[in-house]
Design an enzyme around this catalytic site. Sequence first.
Site, PDB file in Angstrom:
ATOM      1  CE  LYS A 175      -3.935  -2.208   2.000  1.00  0.00           C
ATOM      2  NZ  LYS A 175      -5.026  -2.204   2.957  1.00  0.00           N
ATOM      3  CG  ASP A 222      -7.854   0.133   3.350  1.00  0.00           C
ATOM      4  OD1 ASP A 222      -8.712  -0.672   2.938  1.00  0.00           O
ATOM      5  OD2 ASP A 222      -6.643   0.031   3.089  1.00  0.00           O
ATOM      6  N   GLY A 276       1.740  -0.599   9.657  1.00  0.00           N
ATOM      7  CA  GLY A 276       1.822  -0.620   8.195  1.00  0.00           C
ATOM      8  C   GLY A 276       0.775   0.294   7.568  1.00  0.00           C
TER       9      GLY A 276
HETATM   10  P1  NDP Z   1       1.734  -4.087   6.009  1.00  0.00           P
HETATM   11  O1  NDP Z   1       2.591  -5.149   5.407  1.00  0.00           O
HETATM   12  O2  NDP Z   1       1.803  -2.704   5.487  1.00  0.00           O
HETATM   13  O3  NDP Z   1       2.056  -4.027   7.602  1.00  0.00           O
HETATM   14  C1  NDP Z   1       2.136  -5.197   8.333  1.00  0.00           C
HETATM   15  C2  NDP Z   1       2.224  -4.870   9.822  1.00  0.00           C
HETATM   16  O4  NDP Z   1       2.113  -6.111  10.513  1.00  0.00           O
HETATM   17  C3  NDP Z   1       3.536  -4.246  10.264  1.00  0.00           C
HETATM   18  O5  NDP Z   1       3.285  -3.346  11.307  1.00  0.00           O
HETATM   19  C4  NDP Z   1       4.333  -5.447  10.769  1.00  0.00           C
HETATM   20  O6  NDP Z   1       5.285  -5.125  11.753  1.00  0.00           O
HETATM   21  C5  NDP Z   1       3.231  -6.257  11.402  1.00  0.00           C
HETATM   22  N1  NDP Z   1       3.500  -7.687  11.509  1.00  0.00           N
HETATM   23  C6  NDP Z   1       3.589  -8.579  10.504  1.00  0.00           C
HETATM   24  N2  NDP Z   1       3.793  -9.819  11.001  1.00  0.00           N
HETATM   25  C7  NDP Z   1       3.823  -9.685  12.350  1.00  0.00           C
HETATM   26  C8  NDP Z   1       3.996 -10.595  13.430  1.00  0.00           C
HETATM   27  N3  NDP Z   1       4.178 -11.902  13.217  1.00  0.00           N
HETATM   28  N4  NDP Z   1       3.948 -10.116  14.694  1.00  0.00           N
HETATM   29  C9  NDP Z   1       3.752  -8.812  14.930  1.00  0.00           C
HETATM   30  N5  NDP Z   1       3.595  -7.894  13.957  1.00  0.00           N
HETATM   31  C10 NDP Z   1       3.624  -8.327  12.676  1.00  0.00           C
HETATM   32  O7  NDP Z   1       0.260  -4.671   5.956  1.00  0.00           O
HETATM   33  P2  NDP Z   1      -1.120  -3.877   5.909  1.00  0.00           P
HETATM   34  O8  NDP Z   1      -1.080  -2.803   6.932  1.00  0.00           O
HETATM   35  O9  NDP Z   1      -1.475  -3.492   4.531  1.00  0.00           O
HETATM   36  O10 NDP Z   1      -2.180  -5.033   6.333  1.00  0.00           O
HETATM   37  C11 NDP Z   1      -2.220  -5.568   7.646  1.00  0.00           C
HETATM   38  C12 NDP Z   1      -3.353  -6.576   7.747  1.00  0.00           C
HETATM   39  O11 NDP Z   1      -4.633  -5.969   7.612  1.00  0.00           O
HETATM   40  C13 NDP Z   1      -3.312  -7.678   6.684  1.00  0.00           C
HETATM   41  O12 NDP Z   1      -3.526  -8.897   7.330  1.00  0.00           O
HETATM   42  C14 NDP Z   1      -4.469  -7.366   5.768  1.00  0.00           C
HETATM   43  O13 NDP Z   1      -5.027  -8.530   5.206  1.00  0.00           O
HETATM   44  C15 NDP Z   1      -5.468  -6.716   6.714  1.00  0.00           C
HETATM   45  N6  NDP Z   1      -6.375  -5.811   6.020  1.00  0.00           N
HETATM   46  C16 NDP Z   1      -7.730  -6.066   5.996  1.00  0.00           C
HETATM   47  C17 NDP Z   1      -8.599  -5.207   5.361  1.00  0.00           C
HETATM   48  C18 NDP Z   1     -10.067  -5.473   5.348  1.00  0.00           C
HETATM   49  O14 NDP Z   1     -10.749  -4.902   4.507  1.00  0.00           O
HETATM   50  N7  NDP Z   1     -10.586  -6.252   6.233  1.00  0.00           N
HETATM   51  C19 NDP Z   1      -8.121  -4.001   4.674  1.00  0.00           C
HETATM   52  C20 NDP Z   1      -6.721  -3.799   4.803  1.00  0.00           C
HETATM   53  C21 NDP Z   1      -5.881  -4.692   5.431  1.00  0.00           C
HETATM   54  P3  NDP Z   1       6.819  -4.701  11.355  1.00  0.00           P
HETATM   55  O15 NDP Z   1       6.749  -3.234  10.986  1.00  0.00           O
HETATM   56  O16 NDP Z   1       7.589  -4.963  12.584  1.00  0.00           O
HETATM   57  O17 NDP Z   1       7.211  -5.570  10.204  1.00  0.00           O
END
Ligand code: NDP
Length: 267
Positions: free
Chosen positions: A69, A105, A129
Amino acid sequence: MKTKLFGVFGNPIIHSKSPALHNKAFADFAHVLGFQGEYRAILLQEGAHLKEEFVKLGLSGANITAPFKEIAYSLSDAQQGVAKELKALNTWVLEGGRVVGYNTDVQGFYAPLEALEMPITHALVIGAGGSARAVAHSLRAHGVHVSVVNRSVQRLNPFKAQGLTCFISAEFAPKPYDLVVNATSAGMDGVSLPLEGALLHELLRQTHIAYDLIYSVKTPFLQMAQDLGVRTLDGKAMLIAQAALSFGYFCAGHVPYAEILESMQEA
Ligand code: NDP
């Protein structure tokens, strides 16, 4: 009738429900739009190739999901609305040969909370994120005090710059929040938790609403909240709301939002 191509980029993307939602709406409204829409899931390895792929596939519009994104914001030719403030977006539309980005979103996230009619003053967002930015923005716009906790420090910088209280997970101590949102991808595998287990348990014990953005599986985060008697929301209602808003951009406003929502809810 002419066919136009659309898609959703992400990694992983196999669980995405977006194709089912959009293909249903394209089928329902083809007569209004004057074209047939075909929408598919596209696995992308490298965010840097996003625009190249969009052009190569001849898409008229696309959704962009985790983890692309933020790069989608950087690679678009122009951005509209809240996408500009967030520097993260989930929708691209080809407009006059330019790739224009929107963020649906923000609005999509708040709709299910509003329906609960529960007071929310303090919220904790887990994750930093693209989606966490949309969530924080949406909550602040509704007057909620927002704190953010993330596994790594670097992604917290944009939140700190906005004056939000930020923690890294290793230094976080639980306290009462009205709402805790899991905006990480932890839990998509059906196993992982966004914070260390005992700490999360203590946090959720003091929480009124637990909201997980993930919609593809019942996450351990929501399971834990449910076991503690906390009110829970999963990502389904948000998914449908943000998809309906994106579809509105794909069809340049030719179909009313309420009708798109109804069509997608049936899907
Ligand atoms: P990003 O990849 O931009 O961000 C991911 C975030 O998750 C980061 O803060 C990362 O931390 C953290 N993270 C990943 N794995 C772990 C873990 N094992 N433990 C702790 N923290 C973790 O993703 P998005 O923000 O775009 O999406 C996040 C989630 O939201 C996804 O699962 C997506 O499917 C869901 N979503 C659902 C929507 C809906 O319509 N229902 C709409 C948008 C998103 P770090 O910075 O440390 O890597």
